[in-house]
Design an enzyme around this catalytic site. Sequence first.
Site, PDB file in Angstrom:
ATOM      1  N   GLU A 146      -5.031  -9.299   1.711  1.00  0.00           N
ATOM      2  CA  GLU A 146      -5.859  -9.146   2.919  1.00  0.00           C
ATOM      3  C   GLU A 146      -7.298  -9.172   2.422  1.00  0.00           C
ATOM      4  O   GLU A 146      -7.596  -8.597   1.387  1.00  0.00           O
ATOM      5  CB  GLU A 146      -5.656  -7.778   3.600  1.00  0.00           C
ATOM      6  CG  GLU A 146      -4.301  -7.543   4.207  1.00  0.00           C
ATOM      7  CD  GLU A 146      -4.116  -6.110   4.735  1.00  0.00           C
ATOM      8  OE1 GLU A 146      -5.070  -5.292   4.677  1.00  0.00           O
ATOM      9  OE2 GLU A 146      -3.013  -5.816   5.204  1.00  0.00           O
ATOM     10  N   GLU A 150       0.813  -1.227   0.000  1.00  0.00           N
ATOM     11  CA  GLU A 150       0.000   0.000   0.000  1.00  0.00           C
ATOM     12  C   GLU A 150       0.843   1.273   0.000  1.00  0.00           C
ATOM     13  O   GLU A 150       0.450   2.274   0.592  1.00  0.00           O
ATOM     14  CB  GLU A 150      -0.970   0.007   1.201  1.00  0.00           C
ATOM     15  CG  GLU A 150      -1.941  -1.154   1.191  1.00  0.00           C
ATOM     16  CD  GLU A 150      -3.119  -0.986   2.163  1.00  0.00           C
ATOM     17  OE1 GLU A 150      -3.174   0.024   2.888  1.00  0.00           O
ATOM     18  OE2 GLU A 150      -3.991  -1.872   2.165  1.00  0.00           O
TER      19      GLU A 150
END
Length: 474
Positions: A266, A159
């Site tokens: 995730e 990210e």
Amino acid sequence: MLKNTIALVALYATTTLAVQSLVIEGSNFVNSNTGNRYQIVGVAYQPGGEAGYKPQSGVDALSNGTVCLRDAALMQRLGVNAIRVYNVSPDINHDECASIFNAVGIYMLLDVNSPFSGESINRGDPSSSYTSSYLNRTFAVVEAFKNYPNTLLFFAGNEVINDVSSGKVIPPYMRAVTRDLKNYIAKHSKRVIPVGYSAADVRDNLLDSWNYLQCSTTGDASDPSRVDLFALNSYSWCGDANFQTSSYDRLISDFKNTSVPIFFSEYGCNKPSPRIFTEVPVLYGPLMTPVMSGGLVYEYSQEKSDYGLVTINTDGSVQLRADFDALQGQYNKLNVTALQGVKAENTSVVPPRCASNLITTDFYNNFTIPSLPSRAQELIDNGIKTSNSGKLVPVTTTKVTLGVQSSSGAPMDLSITVLADDQSNTPSGQTPVTSPTGTTPSSSPTPTKKSGASNVKVASCALLGVGFLAAVLL
Ligand SMILES: *[C@@H]1O[C@H](CO)[C@@H](O)[C@H](O)[C@H]1NC(C)=O
Ligand SMILES: *[C@@H]1O[C@H](CO)[C@@H](O)[C@H](O)[C@H]1NC(C)=O
Ligand SMILES: *[C@@H]1O[C@H](CO)[C@@H](O)[C@H](O)[C@H]1NC(C)=O
Ligand SMILES: *[C@@H]1O[C@H](CO)[C@@H](O)[C@H](O)[C@H]1NC(C)=O
Ligand SMILES: *[C@@H]1O[C@H](CO)[C@@H](O)[C@H](O)[C@H]1NC(C)=O
Ligand SMILES: *[C@@H]1O[C@H](CO)[C@@H](O)[C@H](O)[C@H]1NC(C)=O
């Protein structure tokens, strides 16, 4: 009996009790020994959250074998075959934990970065954080984990591109770090360990991130700055959603042409709570498996962010949460053969060629990437100086000593079951322990759903040693 004895002795002498290292073929992970496709059935593993990473005290998620044994036993029962670990110290010994997870058929996905300054690319200032000292640290993580057969892959970044503005500056750094890791691994690891990127679910530039990172400047897979896989942190399926309302359908149509494996690094929206995990049968079902390779549920332990499958108490004991039971129930309904007992199909797609017109939004579209910081080439050429190259060690303890309670408070007596060579863990088919007072069901998973179940038994004997082996023979 005699036949069995011979088989046992032979196996005892030769077995290495290791999972088969996986390779990437096209957009699939493949067990190179069996040719079967592997799909990630994983959980994110960060006991203590980010604060649980305390390298100054010698502590990271893979530093304490007693704790790893407890968690590996629960994960084996749950049915997972992979963990993701976000923060590891290259200076800590991980042999016990890595060997325990290996023994139960659980692969490790490892981030090379850490939250500490100088140990990741700084989104606000990428050029001054891309240094040879930073690279030395990421190479040290490779050194620490490259020898474990269950090291599945490294994430070069997580990210780092997290909005439109970071998409205008960060992408070339992600390709540069990918290139450096892949060049280091090619020179200093006995096997190719894939390197990829874990993306935030920012719809504005998700597809540009994917294309920027998967494309090839040489027109084929040989370009080292190209990721080997692309992963996505996705929370779009909440509660009783479906393929359309979660917009999983869009992901599948967008990614169907991928040249690299794609999976959820995730997933698991936590509203409503407890979770019901109805995305699981869809993720591992016919709508998604042609494109995706599974995913990792966020996350194993209950932390401030409230995503836990278990609660870890300060005395080292653990209690399962309702989320654990719900996830286990969903996993148990999966078709284990379809998951990882089927030959991988040829999914090879020529990667798109890197060109500015591949990028469709206001995203960085120049494929000239930063050259190595000064002195970093020496690190790649000569290898870094480290005394911490991990290696498998025998797993001699199988019984969990820390306390474990079911979600209803019943004590659970847990052990790991060591799997035979080449096997990865699968859902155990066991149901949650519900009786708070009744007798505790035997809780070590019996891998009866695997082919070659008798081999499983044999191999665990070998590991437990001659005493146990004799007991079984009698
Ligand atoms: C590189 O990393 C290793 C392992 O953490 C460390 O021992 C060594 O001092 C580092 N070298 C440099 C130049 O930073
Ligand atoms: C490992 O963790 C357990 C449980 O938290 C703790 O009791 C033990 O002291 C730890 N071992 C080491 C070597 O730190
Ligand atoms: C499980 O998957 C295999 C392989 O795709 C298939 O042959 C089998 O019919 C499936 N079993 C069930 C019960 O659906
Ligand atoms: C896989 O498919 C690609 C592209 O369609 C083709 O070039 C390649 O030869 C195939 N490989 C095998 C082993 O069939
Ligand atoms: C798939 O990729 C190929 C080659 O990069 C491209 O020509 C084609 O248009 C793509 N198809 C889709 C549906 O995106
Ligand atoms: C791409 O970036 C490089 C290095 O920053 C620069 O030299 C080059 O001019 C850029 N190319 C374009 C088309 O802007």
